[in-house]
Design a protein around this motif. Structure first.
Motif, PDB file in Angstrom:
ATOM      1  N   UNK A 208     -16.427  22.332  -4.742  1.00  0.00           N
ATOM      2  CA  UNK A 208     -15.476  22.898  -3.228  1.00  0.00           C
ATOM      3  C   UNK A 208     -15.939  22.328  -2.130  1.00  0.00           C
ATOM      4  N   UNK A 209     -16.302  20.972  -2.318  1.00  0.00           N
ATOM      5  CA  UNK A 209     -16.648  20.107  -1.093  1.00  0.00           C
ATOM      6  C   UNK A 209     -15.333  19.588  -0.345  1.00  0.00           C
ATOM      7  N   UNK A 210     -14.221  19.612  -1.269  1.00  0.00           N
ATOM      8  CA  UNK A 210     -12.971  19.126  -0.660  1.00  0.00           C
ATOM      9  C   UNK A 210     -12.600  20.262   0.443  1.00  0.00           C
ATOM     10  N   UNK A 211     -13.181  21.643   0.566  1.00  0.00           N
ATOM     11  CA  UNK A 211     -12.550  22.300   1.502  1.00  0.00           C
ATOM     12  C   UNK A 211     -13.114  21.907   2.875  1.00  0.00           C
ATOM     13  N   UNK A 212     -14.288  21.128   2.830  1.00  0.00           N
ATOM     14  CA  UNK A 212     -14.949  20.929   4.121  1.00  0.00           C
ATOM     15  C   UNK A 212     -14.703  19.646   4.659  1.00  0.00           C
ATOM     16  N   UNK A 213     -13.647  18.776   4.078  1.00  0.00           N
ATOM     17  CA  UNK A 213     -13.299  17.427   4.383  1.00  0.00           C
ATOM     18  C   UNK A 213     -12.878  17.557   5.611  1.00  0.00           C
ATOM     19  N   UNK A 214     -11.660  18.543   5.790  1.00  0.00           N
ATOM     20  CA  UNK A 214     -10.875  18.481   7.211  1.00  0.00           C
ATOM     21  C   UNK A 214     -11.881  18.495   8.320  1.00  0.00           C
ATOM     22  N   UNK A 215     -12.839  19.604   8.350  1.00  0.00           N
ATOM     23  CA  UNK A 215     -13.836  19.610   9.426  1.00  0.00           C
ATOM     24  C   UNK A 215     -14.805  18.534   9.611  1.00  0.00           C
TER      25      UNK A 215
ATOM     26  N   UNK B 143     -11.466  10.154  13.971  1.00  0.00           N
ATOM     27  CA  UNK B 143     -10.886  10.320  12.672  1.00  0.00           C
ATOM     28  C   UNK B 143     -10.401   8.802  12.101  1.00  0.00           C
ATOM     29  N   UNK B 144     -10.372   7.793  12.818  1.00  0.00           N
ATOM     30  CA  UNK B 144      -9.382   6.728  12.415  1.00  0.00           C
ATOM     31  C   UNK B 144     -10.593   5.917  11.789  1.00  0.00           C
ATOM     32  N   UNK B 145     -11.863   5.835  12.396  1.00  0.00           N
ATOM     33  CA  UNK B 145     -12.979   5.416  11.935  1.00  0.00           C
ATOM     34  C   UNK B 145     -13.329   6.015  10.852  1.00  0.00           C
TER      35      UNK B 145
ATOM     36  N   UNK C  72     -24.343   3.861   4.649  1.00  0.00           N
ATOM     37  CA  UNK C  72     -25.066   4.402   5.780  1.00  0.00           C
ATOM     38  C   UNK C  72     -24.362   5.007   6.830  1.00  0.00           C
ATOM     39  N   UNK C  73     -23.533   4.079   7.178  1.00  0.00           N
ATOM     40  CA  UNK C  73     -22.590   4.575   8.476  1.00  0.00           C
ATOM     41  C   UNK C  73     -21.907   5.883   8.261  1.00  0.00           C
ATOM     42  N   UNK C  74     -21.411   5.969   7.061  1.00  0.00           N
ATOM     43  CA  UNK C  74     -20.597   7.299   6.783  1.00  0.00           C
ATOM     44  C   UNK C  74     -21.651   8.648   7.058  1.00  0.00           C
ATOM     45  N   UNK C  75     -22.914   8.468   6.478  1.00  0.00           N
ATOM     46  CA  UNK C  75     -23.869   9.716   6.593  1.00  0.00           C
ATOM     47  C   UNK C  75     -24.362   9.888   7.906  1.00  0.00           C
ATOM     48  N   UNK C  76     -24.670   8.690   8.723  1.00  0.00           N
ATOM     49  CA  UNK C  76     -25.384   8.921   9.985  1.00  0.00           C
ATOM     50  C   UNK C  76     -24.498   9.278  10.836  1.00  0.00           C
ATOM     51  N   UNK C  77     -23.271   9.392  10.655  1.00  0.00           N
ATOM     52  CA  UNK C  77     -22.242   9.772  11.764  1.00  0.00           C
ATOM     53  C   UNK C  77     -21.374  10.953  11.480  1.00  0.00           C
ATOM     54  N   UNK C  78     -22.208  11.663  10.387  1.00  0.00           N
ATOM     55  CA  UNK C  78     -21.559  13.148  10.449  1.00  0.00           C
ATOM     56  C   UNK C  78     -21.069  13.452   8.871  1.00  0.00           C
TER      57      UNK C  78
ATOM     58  N   UNK D  77     -13.933  15.312   9.104  1.00  0.00           N
ATOM     59  CA  UNK D  77     -13.268  14.326   9.563  1.00  0.00           C
ATOM     60  C   UNK D  77     -13.044  14.759  11.129  1.00  0.00           C
ATOM     61  N   UNK D  78     -13.071  15.982  11.586  1.00  0.00           N
ATOM     62  CA  UNK D  78     -12.732  16.360  12.946  1.00  0.00           C
ATOM     63  C   UNK D  78     -13.992  16.108  13.761  1.00  0.00           C
ATOM     64  N   UNK D  79     -15.064  16.275  13.031  1.00  0.00           N
ATOM     65  CA  UNK D  79     -16.449  16.423  13.656  1.00  0.00           C
ATOM     66  C   UNK D  79     -17.275  14.842  13.538  1.00  0.00           C
ATOM     67  N   UNK D  80     -16.449  14.068  12.851  1.00  0.00           N
ATOM     68  CA  UNK D  80     -17.160  12.597  12.660  1.00  0.00           C
ATOM     69  C   UNK D  80     -17.063  12.055  13.939  1.00  0.00           C
TER      70      UNK D  80
END
Length: 390
Positions: free
Chosen positions: A259-266, A275-277, A61-67, A268-271
């Motif tokens: 192709x969801x792997x292509x959006x993982x970098x962005x 990034x650490x969390x 739930x924390x993962x989805x709620x924070x971006x 993480x940046x927008x979380x």
């Protein structure tokens, strides 16, 4: 003279300890020791199931709620944590012995077939759960997940000849109602606005995932008894590791194919939490799901798939309780009643297993007495007759 000798033999025999009685006492002590150790393992596995499932759901739930928005990544982290089990597996394999062996060991082909089939089912099941948690509030998600107990009872009845006694039915009813009450909770637990189509999609996917989870648990129990034919520590750990390996491969293929792997970098940046969390959330989600898998498979090994599922349903009301602490949600009357009913249902199920264990001990004791007492009694009567005759 002969009569005196026979009498002397009888007296000497009477002074000697009865080996049968001594063996029965030793066996009784060993049986009690094994029973205590068994229920201690059950308690540990129960803690693993409840804590692992609750913490992992909160982290999701924390993962989805924070971006976070990748459904396949949420699926991958549920499965790829299995390598953390390898050190424990290697260190503990020599300390565990076989508890039950039924016939010859399964062939390599049958083992591979079991691991592949269950692994594919688990991978698909975890993906459906990820979709469900994406758009559903925790209360509704917990409500639908409670239906997995009914699905498991249905599949276990046909696949494993599971007996549905009145006490078990009462337990299932209480555990289901305890989670159903959460549906009437009116507070908003999802910060994102969800469309009706998204809500229905998540609702249906969670129902499908609950049915799949109940089927997987029943198939695991069937595999232990009919295919693998061994109930050992090695078999349990092999089931977890190889099944998780196959499921991880399935989820990784889905991650790259979508192709969801292509959006993982962005992502993480927008979380929102940084990034650490973001990384720590994924790591601990993977670890806690493996804790849940150890507990669930261990309960299947010790008792049954239906009991394992009952424990997982018991943990579902814990998620809203944890949400009160972490997300500062309000604790209302429905959540309190839900927790009480869950504990009541769990205790009912434990009581049924206690009755079954007590009945099994009684039947074993009767069989042991019937097989040992008559021969001794007959021998004693024959010796007494010979002494009196002389």
């Amino acid at each position: 003279m002969n009569g005196d000798q026979e009498l002397q033999v009888i007296v000497q025999q009477g002074k000697e300890p009865n080996p049968t009685v001594q063996e029965e006492r030793n066996q009784t002590g060993v049986t009690h020791s094994k029973t205590y150790k068994r229920w201690l393992r059950v308690a540990v596995y129960t803690f693993f199931v409840i804590s692992g499932q609750s913490v992992a759901t909160i982290l999701g739930r924390i993962y989805y709620d924070n971006g976070g928005n990748s459904k396949w990544l949420a699926t991958v982290v549920q499965l790829v944590g299995f390598p953390v089990l390898l050190p424990y597996y290697l260190l503990s394999i020599k300390t565990h012995t076989t508890t039950n062996v039924d016939g010859k060991a399964a062939s390599l082909r049958n083992r591979v077939l079991v691991y592949v089939v269950l692994g594919v089912l688990v991978g698909a099941d975890c993906y459906l759960y990820s979709i469900g948690l994406l758009h559903l509030p925790v209360s509704t998600y917990s409500l639908i997940c409670a239906s997995q107990l009914a699905f498991n009872a249905f599949f276990s009845y046909f696949l494993n000849s599971q007996k549905l006694t009145p006490i078990i039915l009462n337990s299932l009813l209480l555990l289901t109602i305890s989670s159903t009450l959460l549906a009437f909770n009116n507070e908003d637990s999802n910060s994102q606005k969800v469309t009706k189509a998204q809500y229905v999609t998540s609702f249906l996917c969670t129902i499908g995932a609950s049915a799949g989870f109940g089927l997987v648990l029943s198939l695991q129990q069937l595999a232990f008894h009919r295919v693998l034919k061994r109930q050992t520590f090695t078999e349990v750990m092999d089931m977890i590791i190889y099944m998780s390996l196959v499921a991880s491969c399935v989820s990784l293929v889905g991650l790259f194919a979508s192709s969801e792997w292509k959006t993982l970098s962005s992502e993480m940046d927008n979380y929102k939490l940084g990034k650490v969390s973001y990384v720590m959330n994924l790591v601990w989600t993977a670890i806690t799901w493996q804790v849940f898998n150890i507990g669930g498979t261990g309960l299947i090994f010790e008792l049954s798939s239906l009991f394992s599922n009952a424990i997982s349903v018991l943990g579902l009301p814990v998620v809203p309780i944890m949400a009160v602490i972490i997300f500062h949600d309000k604790m209302n009357g429905l959540k309190v009643i839900s927790m009480i009913l869950a504990i009541w249902g769990f205790m009912s199920y434990v009581y049924q297993h206690y009755l079954d264990d007590k009945r099994l001990k009684r039947s074993v004791g009767i069989q042991r007495v019937e097989s040992s007492v008559p021969p001794e009694a007959e021998g004693s009567n024959v010796q007494k007759i010979e002494t009196s005759a002389s």
